[in-house]
Design an enzyme around this catalytic site. Structure first.
Site, PDB file in Angstrom:
ATOM      1  N   HIS A 124      45.446  45.956  -0.025  1.00  0.00           N
ATOM      2  CA  HIS A 124      45.578  46.958   1.032  1.00  0.00           C
ATOM      3  C   HIS A 124      46.022  48.292   0.423  1.00  0.00           C
ATOM      4  O   HIS A 124      46.557  48.326  -0.674  1.00  0.00           O
ATOM      5  CB  HIS A 124      46.668  46.566   2.033  1.00  0.00           C
ATOM      6  CG  HIS A 124      46.474  45.254   2.702  1.00  0.00           C
ATOM      7  ND1 HIS A 124      45.912  45.149   3.958  1.00  0.00           N
ATOM      8  CD2 HIS A 124      46.786  43.986   2.319  1.00  0.00           C
ATOM      9  CE1 HIS A 124      45.882  43.865   4.315  1.00  0.00           C
ATOM     10  NE2 HIS A 124      46.417  43.149   3.336  1.00  0.00           N
ATOM     11  N   TYR A 135      53.564  42.691   3.637  1.00  0.00           N
ATOM     12  CA  TYR A 135      52.891  42.417   2.370  1.00  0.00           C
ATOM     13  C   TYR A 135      53.833  41.653   1.437  1.00  0.00           C
ATOM     14  O   TYR A 135      55.049  41.783   1.535  1.00  0.00           O
ATOM     15  CB  TYR A 135      52.501  43.728   1.670  1.00  0.00           C
ATOM     16  CG  TYR A 135      51.749  44.692   2.536  1.00  0.00           C
ATOM     17  CD1 TYR A 135      50.453  44.419   2.949  1.00  0.00           C
ATOM     18  CD2 TYR A 135      52.334  45.889   2.934  1.00  0.00           C
ATOM     19  CE1 TYR A 135      49.756  45.319   3.749  1.00  0.00           C
ATOM     20  CE2 TYR A 135      51.646  46.793   3.733  1.00  0.00           C
ATOM     21  CZ  TYR A 135      50.363  46.494   4.142  1.00  0.00           C
ATOM     22  OH  TYR A 135      49.680  47.375   4.932  1.00  0.00           O
ATOM     23  N   HIS A 158      41.013  44.509   2.176  1.00  0.00           N
ATOM     24  CA  HIS A 158      41.236  44.259   3.593  1.00  0.00           C
ATOM     25  C   HIS A 158      39.950  44.473   4.393  1.00  0.00           C
ATOM     26  O   HIS A 158      39.599  43.673   5.264  1.00  0.00           O
ATOM     27  CB  HIS A 158      42.357  45.172   4.088  1.00  0.00           C
ATOM     28  CG  HIS A 158      42.815  44.890   5.471  1.00  0.00           C
ATOM     29  ND1 HIS A 158      43.495  45.812   6.208  1.00  0.00           N
ATOM     30  CD2 HIS A 158      42.705  43.807   6.276  1.00  0.00           C
ATOM     31  CE1 HIS A 158      43.786  45.308   7.400  1.00  0.00           C
ATOM     32  NE2 HIS A 158      43.314  44.097   7.462  1.00  0.00           N
ATOM     33  N   LYS A 181      38.242  48.819   9.108  1.00  0.00           N
ATOM     34  CA  LYS A 181      39.059  49.849   8.465  1.00  0.00           C
ATOM     35  C   LYS A 181      38.454  50.134   7.099  1.00  0.00           C
ATOM     36  O   LYS A 181      37.668  49.342   6.582  1.00  0.00           O
ATOM     37  CB  LYS A 181      40.499  49.346   8.255  1.00  0.00           C
ATOM     38  CG  LYS A 181      41.239  48.987   9.505  1.00  0.00           C
ATOM     39  CD  LYS A 181      42.624  48.499   9.161  1.00  0.00           C
ATOM     40  CE  LYS A 181      43.408  48.212  10.424  1.00  0.00           C
ATOM     41  NZ  LYS A 181      44.808  47.947  10.157  1.00  0.00           N
ATOM     42  N   CYS A 220      40.449  50.404   4.481  1.00  0.00           N
ATOM     43  CA  CYS A 220      41.468  49.835   3.600  1.00  0.00           C
ATOM     44  C   CYS A 220      40.851  48.788   2.652  1.00  0.00           C
ATOM     45  O   CYS A 220      40.144  47.910   3.129  1.00  0.00           O
ATOM     46  CB  CYS A 220      42.553  49.212   4.470  1.00  0.00           C
ATOM     47  SG  CYS A 220      43.868  48.380   3.586  1.00  0.00           S
TER      48      CYS A 220
END
Length: 144
Positions: A10, A40, A116, A124, A126
């Protein structure tokens, strides 16, 4: 012991010209997740400093539907100065990330490395870069 078959990378989705320290991440996640800590397992600041922010034995809070069997890694950045998606990893972050991935792949040799955005149902950008470079790295170095 949890079965780990996925390592998810991420970004913090913060601008590269503004700091987002581990302390700031902790405050953000505590507000978001009701004081349950950082979601995380690892966080890498811009200078390459690596923090273990959640024990690997604990289920993370970083990738809905995947947390039970994954390890989550986040690096500081992911947006350029204007707030647009960009690969803002510093050389120090790159070095810290590859060292961490080497260690995790020793512990979880069958774990797949994904960004991610590569997870089904995620919409996203990410982590703001293509994680194939890490999959290719471990494929190449395991075939020697």
């Amino acid at each position: 012991m949890r079965r780990i078959d996925l390592i998810v990378i991420h970004c913090s989705a913060t601008r590269c010209n503004r700091r987002f320290t581990v302390e700031m991440l902790k405050a953000c996640h505590n507000a978001r997740f009701g004081n349950k800590g950082i979601g995380y397992h690892y966080y890498i600041e811009r200078d390459g400093h690596l923090y273990q922010t959640r024990d690997e034995s604990e289920v993370g809070m970083h990738a809905r539907h995947y947390n039970a069997h994954s390890i989550g890694i986040c690096y500081e950045g992911g947006l350029d100065e204007k707030g647009r998606t960009a690969d803002t990893r510093t050389p120090e972050q790159r070095a810290a990330l590859i060292a961490l991935l080497r260690s995790l792949k020793e512990d979880y040799p069958n774990a797949e490395i994904l960004g991610h955005r590569e997870l089904e149902g995620v919409h996203k950008d990410c982590p703001s870069f293509e994680c194939r470079e890490y999959r290719d790295y471990f494929l190449k170095n395991n075939s020697d």
